[in-house]
Write a protein that holds these residues in place. Sequence first.
Motif, PDB file in Angstrom:
ATOM      1  N   PRO A   1       0.831  -1.209   0.000  1.00  0.00           N
ATOM      2  CA  PRO A   1       0.000   0.000   0.000  1.00  0.00           C
ATOM      3  C   PRO A   1       0.866   1.261   0.000  1.00  0.00           C
ATOM      4  CG  PRO A   1      -0.710  -1.551   1.700  1.00  0.00           C
ATOM      5  CD  PRO A   1       0.602  -2.038   1.198  1.00  0.00           C
ATOM      6  N   GLY A   2       0.432   2.235  -0.772  1.00  0.00           N
ATOM      7  CA  GLY A   2       1.037   3.553  -0.716  1.00  0.00           C
ATOM      8  C   GLY A   2       2.376   3.700  -1.389  1.00  0.00           C
ATOM      9  N   LEU A   3       2.821   2.738  -2.170  1.00  0.00           N
ATOM     10  CA  LEU A   3       4.121   2.837  -2.835  1.00  0.00           C
ATOM     11  C   LEU A   3       3.894   3.156  -4.309  1.00  0.00           C
ATOM     12  CD1 LEU A   3       7.154   2.618  -2.515  1.00  0.00           C
ATOM     13  CD2 LEU A   3       6.972   0.181  -3.021  1.00  0.00           C
TER      14      LEU A   3
ATOM     15  N   GLN B   1       2.728   5.979   3.126  1.00  0.00           N
ATOM     16  CA  GLN B   1       1.906   5.207   4.053  1.00  0.00           C
ATOM     17  C   GLN B   1       0.996   6.105   4.885  1.00  0.00           C
ATOM     18  OE1 GLN B   1       1.698   1.929   4.363  1.00  0.00           O
ATOM     19  NE2 GLN B   1       3.161   1.520   2.734  1.00  0.00           N
ATOM     20  N   HIS B   2       1.395   7.339   5.132  1.00  0.00           N
ATOM     21  CA  HIS B   2       0.674   8.192   6.067  1.00  0.00           C
ATOM     22  C   HIS B   2      -0.243   9.199   5.387  1.00  0.00           C
ATOM     23  CE1 HIS B   2       3.219   6.545   9.183  1.00  0.00           C
ATOM     24  NE2 HIS B   2       4.279   6.858   8.470  1.00  0.00           N
TER      25      HIS B   2
ATOM     26  N   SER C   1       5.523  -9.667  -6.019  1.00  0.00           N
ATOM     27  CA  SER C   1       6.500  -9.138  -5.073  1.00  0.00           C
ATOM     28  C   SER C   1       6.257  -7.657  -4.891  1.00  0.00           C
ATOM     29  CB  SER C   1       7.929  -9.388  -5.558  1.00  0.00           C
ATOM     30  OG  SER C   1       8.867  -8.767  -4.711  1.00  0.00           O
ATOM     31  N   GLN C   2       6.593  -7.166  -3.708  1.00  0.00           N
ATOM     32  CA  GLN C   2       6.456  -5.749  -3.434  1.00  0.00           C
ATOM     33  C   GLN C   2       7.773  -4.995  -3.570  1.00  0.00           C
ATOM     34  OE1 GLN C   2       5.669  -4.827   0.698  1.00  0.00           O
ATOM     35  NE2 GLN C   2       6.258  -6.883   1.324  1.00  0.00           N
ATOM     36  N   THR C   3       8.840  -5.690  -3.937  1.00  0.00           N
ATOM     37  CA  THR C   3      10.133  -5.037  -4.082  1.00  0.00           C
ATOM     38  C   THR C   3      10.774  -5.285  -5.437  1.00  0.00           C
ATOM     39  OG1 THR C   3      11.232  -6.952  -3.066  1.00  0.00           O
ATOM     40  CG2 THR C   3      10.610  -5.137  -1.604  1.00  0.00           C
TER      41      THR C   3
END
Length: 884
Positions: free
Chosen positions: A291-293, A310-311, A346-348
């Motif tokens: 989330p948020g990337l 993220q915030h 993958s998230q990376t």
Amino acid sequence: MSGLKPDILWSPQHDNKFIICDSEIALYRMDPVAAPAAMTSCHRLSEQTAATLLAINSETPYMKCIAWCPRHDAECLLAVGQANGRVVLTSLGQESHAQVKDLTCKEFIPKHARQCNTLAWNPKDTNLLAAGLDKHRADFSLLVWDVNSKYGVEAAAATAMPQFSAADRGRILLTPEGDLGHIVMKPLAEFGQNDACLSIAWIPHNSRLLLAGMHRNLVTYDLRDTSQKQLFANSKAVQGVAFDPHFNNRFASFVEGQVAIWDYRMSEKPVLTLNEPPRQLSKVAWCPERPGLLATLARDSGVVRLYDMQHTQAPQGDDTEPPIIERSAQPFGSGAVAAFTWIPTSQTRMLALSQARVLCDFTVFERIAFAWGPSPALLWACGRHLYECEEKSGVVGKVSMREQDVAGKMKRRALAGYGLETEIVWKNFQLAGDQDPQLKSLWYTLHYILAGTDFSFPMIKFGTGTLESQLPPVYHGVKILVKSESGKTESCVGAEHSVEVVTYRSEARSLALQLCGWRPCGNDDVDTFLLSLERFNEWERAAAISLFNLKIRLAIQILQKGAASGKGVRKLPRLIPGYTDDRASLWREMCGSLRLQLSNPYLRAVFTFLTSEVGSYDGILNESDMAVRDRVAFACMFLNDNQLFRYLDKLTNEMKESGNLEGILLTGLTQDGIDLMASYVDRTSDVQTASLCMLQVSSFVIEEARVQHWVESYRDLLDAWRLWHKRAAFDIHRSKLDPAARPLQQVFVSCNFCGKSISSGGTATGHQGRSFTQYNVGGSPIKSKVTSCPGCRKPLPRCALCLINMGTAASPNVGEEEDRLSQVQKLSQFNSWFTWCQSCRHGGHAGHMMSWFRREHTECPVSACSCKCMQLDATGSLTSAQLD
């Protein structure tokens, strides 16, 4: 007219298939290198992955944009937008489903030819396809097609109009030339007349709403009411509209070198604006797994920028800018990146395409946040994963690897009660469980300091207001003690068995020998100390100290005992009796050569003492392997004042610089001692020993800022280890020496009428420093009968059983069992305490309430109350004897 910009699209149905869109469309499958595919044209993506070419489609010219259909029964169905505005459905595989086969090669044609800028499939109603076109003054720019419609394009050779139903006739259009050979279906919905549509995104939480980036506006369109449009925001950032897959209300758009992050619930302005370098952006993409990337790419740039937001999921205030974490990745080094996409598993990991059409599977490394745990373990976070690195409990020699870490040592010592032994202080060294000579010297020094507090010695004068001016003499250390009696030293010649040396005596030197342990309790006889060394099998040290006290015969006997026990050196006792003061004797020459071969420092000191010139003892004073206390005691006996002062100053500086705990003997618990302990903490991080050492001896030292820091750090460590009982014991030990560290009273009994504490004299803060001694809570032998509030004089509540006002002593004769107990002890302290139920607020004397509930009563003793007090109290089943 320029062609399609290079791009990479990942399959919505498969995690290992993707296409590269350029002048043609190529379908690839990504596989691990360990399991290569049985296909040709395999491209290496990374050390772990490779791509295999499956199919190529070069039959669709003039491509401007592509969208992959999300239907589960259509693996490779694509929608291609062309430069003339047509939308063509094509496929890269052998579609098995009959309905999907019918969709292939369908075309959707607008009224007027112009470029198709963007395409978007509806993720829920997968038969709906939205197309964004350039501006035309007489046509709409946003068209929504139903691909499942019976007619898309009919290549009819018939000269007559085919037979259509009445419903279909209203949707049939002729081409501008009136040619019946091309029968075109009207779109399902049309929006944006006389405007250009640059980007489209279906709103995730409502499949009938479209968010479109028009020329200078972000507009929301509703398929249920095509005559209405809702202006979302007036902004230049209308390209690349894309919703965050993890937050339905957050989406991104861009314009030239600026990215805008929007909240769909707030249309006034973006919640966040990201400024890119002065290059035109070509793509933005949200990470499908994290989330948020957000990743962005500028044209002709070799850097893929990433923003972790993220915030920003919650709306921010007008004056606050939400924090973000910015990173960058260069998959091809200095080479430019033509296109990229996130790998959905993958998230990376990302897949990038260079301008030379080279594929690269690369990992976006996180900014690792790590922290040392209170136990010997390293913890760090990487993406959604939390890793812990802990030492294996292996054994290296005789020392466990875990025990080598200072945190593990401190925790193990705390569990053993280390530092809390106040009667026999040197036992804290045994509780430590280590054979560290510095630690041993420290606790023996503290033991001798406490034992010498009653030693008669005049107070040392210092400047008023200094730390040293408030300390007893034994706290100042040997260096200050000896210097305080400069000029009062007496010298004498001692001889035994032809050993003649000059020794020095004074009251300060005698006290120094006591702190070194050579004169237990101020007694000149060292036999008691030597016997204690023999019990611990320290034969060589005992023999050396005996010799230094000019008892050569006793030294020989000690070495003989050690040799007989099998733990000493056997041949040396035979050499010492041959001592002679002849400087040219064969004995001295033999002992001088033998001294260099000895491994024990005390045996080397013995032969150095016997063979050296009178007054020349550098070989003993500089013997670093000997304990500091023994070298200091030797110097106090055999050096004159000038030599002694110079030696103590030199040794003190060495101890302070190295942080050697043995130097506490020299510095004492003065400012120099705190400096030495600070060096020790800097070297070892052992705040436990530093805190307990300072708390063990002197209350004046506790007020120093560094000592307070060590104490609080150790308390935090105990709390982090969840050793709350040990921390409470440490606080109790601390409060005995430091009255300021005692916690204020937090619970007190207040009056029902005025609300003030009944133990205070009507003051608002009196309860903090007073106890309940007048009510026999504190153990006072006087049983006061205070039955009214000292503030308002109103009567205190009555006991629910004896009906006597609280504040009076409870009679023990409340039952047969209490009568028997009264024969053993008369009036218990606990019996008179105020006790009440936290639920119904009824209560009375503790002894009466315990008696009531012990007789199998569960309800409150007040007749009108039905509270089950007994079931609410976990201690209700205990007897009063157990609670006393």
